[in-house]
Motif scaffolding. Structure first.
Motif, PDB file in Angstrom:
ATOM      1  N   ILE A  59       0.212  -1.200   0.082  1.00 15.73           N
ATOM      2  CA  ILE A  59      -0.200  -0.370  -0.047  1.00 15.73           C
ATOM      3  C   ILE A  59       1.068   0.995   0.007  1.00 15.73           C
ATOM      4  CG2 ILE A  59      -0.336   0.111   2.331  1.00 15.73           C
ATOM      5  CD1 ILE A  59      -3.704   1.072   2.216  1.00 15.73           C
ATOM      6  N   ASN A  60       0.733   1.924  -0.208  1.00  9.39           N
ATOM      7  CA  ASN A  60       1.193   3.317  -0.674  1.00  9.39           C
ATOM      8  C   ASN A  60       0.430   4.839   0.010  1.00  9.39           C
ATOM      9  OD1 ASN A  60      -1.056   4.326  -2.766  1.00  9.39           O
ATOM     10  ND2 ASN A  60       1.247   4.411  -4.544  1.00  9.39           N
ATOM     11  N   ASP A  61       0.962   5.613   0.033  1.00 11.11           N
ATOM     12  CA  ASP A  61       0.539   6.653   1.083  1.00 11.11           C
ATOM     13  C   ASP A  61      -0.787   7.518   0.002  1.00 11.11           C
ATOM     14  OD1 ASP A  61       2.823   6.653   2.539  1.00 11.11           O
ATOM     15  OD2 ASP A  61       3.478   8.574   2.294  1.00 11.11           O
ATOM     16  N   ASP A  98      -0.075 -15.882 -15.605  1.00  9.86           N
ATOM     17  CA  ASP A  98       0.103 -15.436 -14.368  1.00  9.86           C
ATOM     18  C   ASP A  98       0.970 -14.768 -13.939  1.00  9.86           C
ATOM     19  OD1 ASP A  98      -2.364 -17.527 -13.060  1.00  9.86           O
ATOM     20  OD2 ASP A  98      -0.414 -18.550 -13.797  1.00  9.86           O
ATOM     21  N   SER A  99       0.590 -13.769 -13.007  1.00 10.75           N
ATOM     22  CA  SER A  99       1.865 -12.858 -12.239  1.00 10.75           C
ATOM     23  C   SER A  99       1.199 -12.421 -11.134  1.00 10.75           C
ATOM     24  CB  SER A  99       1.959 -11.075 -13.056  1.00 10.75           C
ATOM     25  OG  SER A  99       0.263 -11.212 -13.061  1.00 10.75           O
ATOM     26  N   TRP A 100       2.417 -11.854  -9.742  1.00 13.99           N
ATOM     27  CA  TRP A 100       2.074 -11.290  -8.121  1.00 13.99           C
ATOM     28  C   TRP A 100       2.491 -10.064  -8.518  1.00 13.99           C
ATOM     29  CZ3 TRP A 100       3.280 -16.008 -11.021  1.00 13.99           C
ATOM     30  CH2 TRP A 100       2.859 -16.873 -10.397  1.00 13.99           C
ATOM     31  N   ALA A 101       2.257  -9.322  -7.731  1.00 10.13           N
ATOM     32  CA  ALA A 101       2.627  -8.020  -7.047  1.00 10.13           C
ATOM     33  C   ALA A 101       2.559  -7.341  -6.218  1.00 10.13           C
ATOM     34  CB  ALA A 101       1.525  -6.842  -7.795  1.00 10.13           C
ATOM     35  N   TYR A 102       3.695  -7.309  -5.675  1.00  9.45           N
ATOM     36  CA  TYR A 102       4.736  -7.276  -4.304  1.00  9.45           C
ATOM     37  C   TYR A 102       4.650  -5.548  -3.270  1.00  9.45           C
ATOM     38  CZ  TYR A 102       4.942 -11.848  -5.295  1.00  9.45           C
ATOM     39  OH  TYR A 102       5.040 -13.393  -5.302  1.00  9.45           O
ATOM     40  N   GLY A 103       4.945  -4.692  -4.276  1.00 12.38           N
ATOM     41  CA  GLY A 103       5.267  -3.219  -3.781  1.00 12.38           C
ATOM     42  C   GLY A 103       5.086  -2.621  -4.823  1.00 12.38           C
ATOM     43  N   VAL A 104       4.611  -1.313  -4.474  1.00  6.99           N
ATOM     44  CA  VAL A 104       3.765   0.162  -4.749  1.00  6.99           C
ATOM     45  C   VAL A 104       5.024   1.137  -4.551  1.00  6.99           C
ATOM     46  CG1 VAL A 104       2.054   0.036  -3.148  1.00  6.99           C
ATOM     47  CG2 VAL A 104       1.974   1.035  -5.959  1.00  6.99           C
ATOM     48  N   ASN A 105       5.304   2.144  -4.648  1.00  2.63           N
ATOM     49  CA  ASN A 105       5.850   3.501  -4.689  1.00  2.63           C
ATOM     50  C   ASN A 105       4.765   4.474  -4.579  1.00  2.63           C
ATOM     51  OD1 ASN A 105       5.382   4.418  -7.142  1.00  2.63           O
ATOM     52  ND2 ASN A 105       8.038   4.311  -7.003  1.00  2.63           N
ATOM     53  N   HIS A 148      10.640  -7.828  -4.411  1.00  4.23           N
ATOM     54  CA  HIS A 148       9.093  -7.330  -3.522  1.00  4.23           C
ATOM     55  C   HIS A 148       9.036  -5.758  -3.096  1.00  4.23           C
ATOM     56  CE1 HIS A 148      11.390 -11.711  -1.910  1.00  4.23           C
ATOM     57  NE2 HIS A 148       9.460 -11.745  -2.014  1.00  4.23           N
ATOM     58  N   ALA A 149       9.637  -5.149  -3.453  1.00  2.00           N
ATOM     59  CA  ALA A 149       9.427  -3.577  -3.262  1.00  2.00           C
ATOM     60  C   ALA A 149      10.205  -2.386  -4.010  1.00  2.00           C
ATOM     61  CB  ALA A 149      10.500  -4.419  -1.896  1.00  2.00           C
ATOM     62  N   ILE A 150       9.871  -1.600  -4.078  1.00  2.00           N
ATOM     63  CA  ILE A 150      10.439   0.132  -4.773  1.00  2.00           C
ATOM     64  C   ILE A 150      10.291   1.001  -3.819  1.00  2.00           C
ATOM     65  CG2 ILE A 150       7.774  -0.535  -5.472  1.00  2.00           C
ATOM     66  CD1 ILE A 150       9.231   0.793  -8.524  1.00  2.00           C
ATOM     67  N   ASN A 151      11.084   1.518  -4.367  1.00  3.07           N
ATOM     68  CA  ASN A 151      11.111   2.902  -3.791  1.00  3.07           C
ATOM     69  C   ASN A 151      10.342   4.076  -4.276  1.00  3.07           C
ATOM     70  OD1 ASN A 151      13.557   3.881  -4.675  1.00  3.07           O
ATOM     71  ND2 ASN A 151      15.153   3.566  -2.825  1.00  3.07           N
ATOM     72  N   ALA A 152      10.797   5.564  -3.509  1.00  2.00           N
ATOM     73  CA  ALA A 152      10.044   6.745  -4.325  1.00  2.00           C
ATOM     74  C   ALA A 152      10.775   6.455  -5.947  1.00  2.00           C
ATOM     75  CB  ALA A 152      10.441   7.593  -3.551  1.00  2.00           C
ATOM     76  N   HIS A 169      20.505 -15.196  -4.554  1.00  2.47           N
ATOM     77  CA  HIS A 169      21.005 -14.181  -4.298  1.00  2.47           C
ATOM     78  C   HIS A 169      19.779 -12.009  -4.309  1.00  2.47           C
ATOM     79  CE1 HIS A 169      25.731 -14.430  -4.389  1.00  2.47           C
ATOM     80  NE2 HIS A 169      25.010 -15.529  -3.953  1.00  2.47           N
ATOM     81  N   ALA A 170      19.675 -11.670  -2.650  1.00  2.60           N
ATOM     82  CA  ALA A 170      18.981 -11.027  -3.147  1.00  2.60           C
ATOM     83  C   ALA A 170      19.955  -9.307  -4.650  1.00  2.60           C
ATOM     84  CB  ALA A 170      19.141 -10.052  -1.929  1.00  2.60           C
ATOM     85  N   PHE A 171      18.589  -8.392  -4.866  1.00  5.62           N
ATOM     86  CA  PHE A 171      19.306  -7.588  -5.705  1.00  5.62           C
ATOM     87  C   PHE A 171      18.920  -5.991  -5.432  1.00  5.62           C
ATOM     88  CE2 PHE A 171      15.368  -8.708  -8.253  1.00  5.62           C
ATOM     89  CZ  PHE A 171      15.110  -7.717  -7.714  1.00  5.62           C
ATOM     90  N   ILE A 172      19.543  -5.749  -5.943  1.00  4.86           N
ATOM     91  CA  ILE A 172      18.720  -4.132  -5.653  1.00  4.86           C
ATOM     92  C   ILE A 172      18.777  -3.489  -7.315  1.00  4.86           C
ATOM     93  CG2 ILE A 172      20.888  -2.561  -5.375  1.00  4.86           C
ATOM     94  CD1 ILE A 172      19.285  -0.626  -3.556  1.00  4.86           C
ATOM     95  N   THR A 173      18.163  -2.951  -8.126  1.00  2.85           N
ATOM     96  CA  THR A 173      18.610  -1.714  -9.382  1.00  2.85           C
ATOM     97  C   THR A 173      18.789  -0.442  -9.153  1.00  2.85           C
ATOM     98  OG1 THR A 173      15.977  -1.247  -9.930  1.00  2.85           O
ATOM     99  CG2 THR A 173      16.093  -3.643  -9.970  1.00  2.85           C
ATOM    100  N   GLY A 174      19.048  -0.161 -10.462  1.00  4.07           N
ATOM    101  CA  GLY A 174      19.649   1.770 -10.682  1.00  4.07           C
ATOM    102  C   GLY A 174      17.276   2.192 -10.769  1.00  4.07           C
ATOM    103  N   GLN A 175      17.754   3.458 -10.432  1.00  2.88           N
ATOM    104  CA  GLN A 175      16.431   3.825 -10.026  1.00  2.88           C
ATOM    105  C   GLN A 175      15.881   4.248 -11.537  1.00  2.88           C
ATOM    106  OE1 GLN A 175      17.063   9.144  -9.759  1.00  2.88           O
ATOM    107  NE2 GLN A 175      18.049   8.203  -7.958  1.00  2.88           N
ATOM    108  N   GLY A 176      14.212   4.180 -11.633  1.00  2.00           N
ATOM    109  CA  GLY A 176      13.609   2.738 -12.664  1.00  2.00           C
ATOM    110  C   GLY A 176      13.705   1.711 -13.406  1.00  2.00           C
TER     111      GLY A 176
END
Length: 377
Positions: A59-61, A98-105, A148-152, A169-176
């Motif tokens: 959930i987002n703000d 099929d698809s699944w959503a986990y995070g929203v900014n 799993h998650a996304i920031n602003a 392994h865990a990963f992180i992406t760049g912006q966008g």
């Protein structure tokens, strides 16, 4: 804001995961998703994509909720709602069934996973604002990935199989959502990121060199994975807020840390033995699932959704703050800065014996999957 990764969590929480994986018929499980306002005691069913079940995850703000739901055809598709949980929209897939959503900014960008064409593998995805357009994030060289998650700024965090599918392994992406980067591990052959804050600090869990599972936190932009303290036993981190306060589960109890993952406070339970924290907002209000005291009818005690006051103070049964007629809220997965909660619960009668047997078989299967150290769960 995520599902716990501990094999010790109550079967009721595991059952909700099984519904999302398609291992239990939602017609028997009667599992629905709700937006909850503990202040006004409002509980509203967010609906579905035409099938009987829905599972809210983030959930987002603005109160936009993401998760997954059955379609009329029986598939499972990722969704996003409008503000305050109103109006569910099908996000489609990356070409698979099929698809699944986990995070929203804050802008409504969504991350999750989707089966790709042929349904042989699933890949992490990111969407544009308000869930428009689905883009494949790729992998770390292996066959599967999962965001799993996304920031602003659109940095996504998750888990991917590496080249040869020999480790996850865990990963992180760049912006966008560009340029997926391997975060490594705490010494073992597995790690997964489950939360990320605006500075790009990721949290999750990893095997250490002796095979135990410990929670981790990184520095800004995913740099320098560090072991978080434990309450004893295995530890999993599921969420992080803007100051780096982290929540999850350690030694079968929900926890909250201080800023930047420092220290660890046991949040207790609702009278039973277990609890797990899934989400946290910037005020330090925590939500999750906790076992209540047993009764003659249910000696082990059910898992109930909980929320806390700011700074993790005072665990309260969400069912006592905002009752669900004809059922109960079993878990709360996310909370925004206005205090709105996305929660899931059971609304139908107990399954018939045949469906109960199917659920038990599914739980056994999930237990086997969760024990695999070199496979995505």
């Amino acid at each position: 804001m995520k599902t716990s990764h501990s094999s010790k969590i109550s079967s009721l929480v595991l059952a909700s995961i099984l519904i999302g994986l398609g291992l239990v018929s939602p017609a028997f499980a009667g599992f629905r998703s709700f937006i909850v306002d503990p202040n006004s005691k409002m509980v509203a069913d967010i609906g579905s994509l035409g099938g009987i079940d829905a599972y809210g995850r983030g959930i987002n703000d603005a109160g936009q909720i993401v998760g997954w739901s059955r379609t009329p055809e029986g598939n499972t598709h990722a969704f996003i709602t409008g503000p305050k949980g109103e109006g569910m929209v099908d996000l489609g897939t990356l070409g698979g069934s099929d698809s699944w959503a986990y995070g929203v900014n804050a802008t409504g960008q969504v991350v999750g996973r989707s089966l790709i064409a042929g349904d042989g593998s699933y890949h992490a995805f990111i969407t544009g604002p308000n869930g428009i357009g689905m883009t494949d994030l790729g992998t770390l060289g292996g066959s599967n990935s999962w965001a799993h998650a996304i920031n602003a700024s659109g940095q996504a965090a998750g888990i991917s199989l590496t080249t040869g599918d020999n480790s996850s392994h865990a990963f992180i992406t760049g912006q966008g959502g560009v340029n997926m980067t391997d975060l490594g591990t705490l010494g073992g052959d597995y790690s997964a990121a489950h939360g990320i804050n605006e500075a790009g600090r990721a949290v999750g869990d990893s095997f250490i060199s002796n095979g135990s599972q410990h929670a981790f936190i990184t520095g800004p932009n995913g740099v320098d994975m560090a072991d978080i303290n434990t309450l004893g036993g295995e530890t999993f981190a599921n969420g992080i807020n803007s100051t780096g306060r982290t929540v999850g589960q350690s030694d079968s109890h929900a926890f909250i840390t201080g800023p930047n993952g420092s220290g660890m406070t046991d949040l207790g339970t609702l009278g039973g033995d277990e609890s797990v924290a899934f989400g946290i907002n910037d005020a330090g209000q925590v939500v999750g699932s906790a076992q209540v005291a047993g009764t003659p009818q249910s000696p082990q005690g059910d898992m109930h959704a909980f929320s806390t006051a700011p700074d993790g103070v005072g665990m309260s049964d969400l069912n006592l703050l905002a009752a669900l007629p004809g059922g109960f809220l079993s878990e709360a997965n996310g909370i925004n800065n206005s205090g709105l909660v996305v929660a899931n619960g059971f609304v139908a009668p107990i399954p018939e014996p045949a469906s109960s047997a199917l659920m038990i078989a599914g739980l056994v299967l999930l237990g086997v999957i969760m024990q695999g150290k070199k496979q995505l769960t």
